[in-house]
Scaffold this motif. Structure first.
Motif, mmCIF file in Angstrom:
data_model
loop_
_atom_site.group_PDB
_atom_site.id
_atom_site.type_symbol
_atom_site.label_atom_id
_atom_site.label_comp_id
_atom_site.label_asym_id
_atom_site.label_seq_id
_atom_site.Cartn_x
_atom_site.Cartn_y
_atom_site.Cartn_z
ATOM 1 N N ALA A 26 -12.165 3.173 -1.086
ATOM 2 C CA ALA A 26 -12.423 2.925 -2.508
ATOM 3 C C ALA A 26 -11.726 1.647 -2.958
ATOM 4 O O ALA A 26 -10.692 1.255 -2.402
ATOM 5 N N LEU A 27 -12.295 1.026 -3.984
ATOM 6 C CA LEU A 27 -11.631 -0.121 -4.602
ATOM 7 C C LEU A 27 -10.420 0.383 -5.366
ATOM 8 O O LEU A 27 -10.498 1.403 -6.059
ATOM 9 N N TYR A 28 -9.314 -0.313 -5.232
ATOM 10 C CA TYR A 28 -8.089 0.061 -5.931
ATOM 11 C C TYR A 28 -7.530 -1.180 -6.615
ATOM 12 O O TYR A 28 -7.546 -2.266 -6.038
ATOM 13 N N LEU A 29 -7.037 -0.992 -7.830
ATOM 14 C CA LEU A 29 -6.467 -2.100 -8.596
ATOM 15 C C LEU A 29 -4.952 -1.947 -8.654
ATOM 16 O O LEU A 29 -4.442 -0.973 -9.206
ATOM 17 N N TYR A 30 -4.273 -2.904 -8.052
ATOM 18 C CA TYR A 30 -2.815 -2.981 -8.147
ATOM 19 C C TYR A 30 -2.486 -3.927 -9.287
ATOM 20 O O TYR A 30 -3.142 -4.966 -9.444
ATOM 21 N N ALA A 53 -8.698 -8.940 -0.371
ATOM 22 C CA ALA A 53 -8.243 -8.713 -1.741
ATOM 23 C C ALA A 53 -8.672 -9.840 -2.675
ATOM 24 O O ALA A 53 -8.684 -11.002 -2.295
ATOM 25 N N VAL A 54 -9.018 -9.465 -3.909
ATOM 26 C CA VAL A 54 -9.278 -10.426 -4.976
ATOM 27 C C VAL A 54 -8.030 -10.424 -5.853
ATOM 28 O O VAL A 54 -7.668 -9.391 -6.429
ATOM 29 N N ILE A 55 -7.363 -11.578 -5.921
ATOM 30 C CA ILE A 55 -6.081 -11.664 -6.619
ATOM 31 C C ILE A 55 -6.210 -12.580 -7.821
ATOM 32 O O ILE A 55 -6.672 -13.706 -7.699
ATOM 33 N N ASN A 73 -10.333 -3.101 -1.380
ATOM 34 C CA ASN A 73 -10.909 -1.879 -0.852
ATOM 35 C C ASN A 73 -9.891 -1.238 0.095
ATOM 36 O O ASN A 73 -9.508 -1.831 1.091
ATOM 37 N N MET A 74 -9.442 -0.033 -0.252
ATOM 38 C CA MET A 74 -8.420 0.648 0.548
ATOM 39 C C MET A 74 -9.024 1.857 1.246
ATOM 40 O O MET A 74 -9.898 2.527 0.708
ATOM 41 N N ILE A 80 -2.693 2.787 0.345
ATOM 42 C CA ILE A 80 -2.339 2.298 -0.996
ATOM 43 C C ILE A 80 -0.825 2.340 -1.177
ATOM 44 O O ILE A 80 -0.203 1.367 -1.609
ATOM 45 N N ILE A 81 -0.228 3.458 -0.827
ATOM 46 C CA ILE A 81 1.210 3.625 -0.989
ATOM 47 C C ILE A 81 1.981 2.659 -0.095
ATOM 48 O O ILE A 81 3.005 2.103 -0.506
ATOM 49 N N GLU A 82 1.486 2.415 1.101
ATOM 50 C CA GLU A 82 2.148 1.474 2.013
ATOM 51 C C GLU A 82 2.238 0.088 1.395
ATOM 52 O O GLU A 82 3.271 -0.595 1.484
#
Length: 96
Positions: A26-30, A53-55, A73-74, A80-82
């Motif tokens: 899934a896409l994830y937003l940090y 990644a898109v930054i 995309n993770m 994600i946690i890593e």
């Protein structure tokens, strides 16, 4: 977070929430806030380098801090946690 136990409890809760609400991959937003130092921003970029990644970065009005938003995309909650754990090594970083 004040202690290692608090940090681990946070990651355990985050993992449970991600697994309950997300179908992977899934896409994830940090979202991070870092001091506006070219070196610190570069460190964050390197953590997410070579994984598609898109930054996006945006400097605060006074230029003291920079907001860094990363969409990537993770494959799993653990992945994600890593990345959060890797990012926590950047001095002065705040995870949102």
């Amino acid at each position: 977070m004040s202690s290692k136990n608090d940090t681990e409890a946070f990651y355990t809760k985050l993992k449970a929430q991600l697994e309950d609400t997300t179908q992977f991959p899934a896409l994830y937003l940090y979202k991070f806030i870092v001091p506006s130092s070219e070196d610190k921003i570069k460190q964050v970029h390197q953590i997410f380098d070579n994984i598609g990644a898109v930054i996006e970065t945006k400097q605060s009005s006074k230029g003291t801090y920079t907001s860094v938003s990363i969409t990537v995309n993770m494959k799993s909650a653990d992945a994600i946690i890593e990345k959060y754990k890797e990012a926590s090594a950047v001095e002065g970083i705040i995870s949102l």
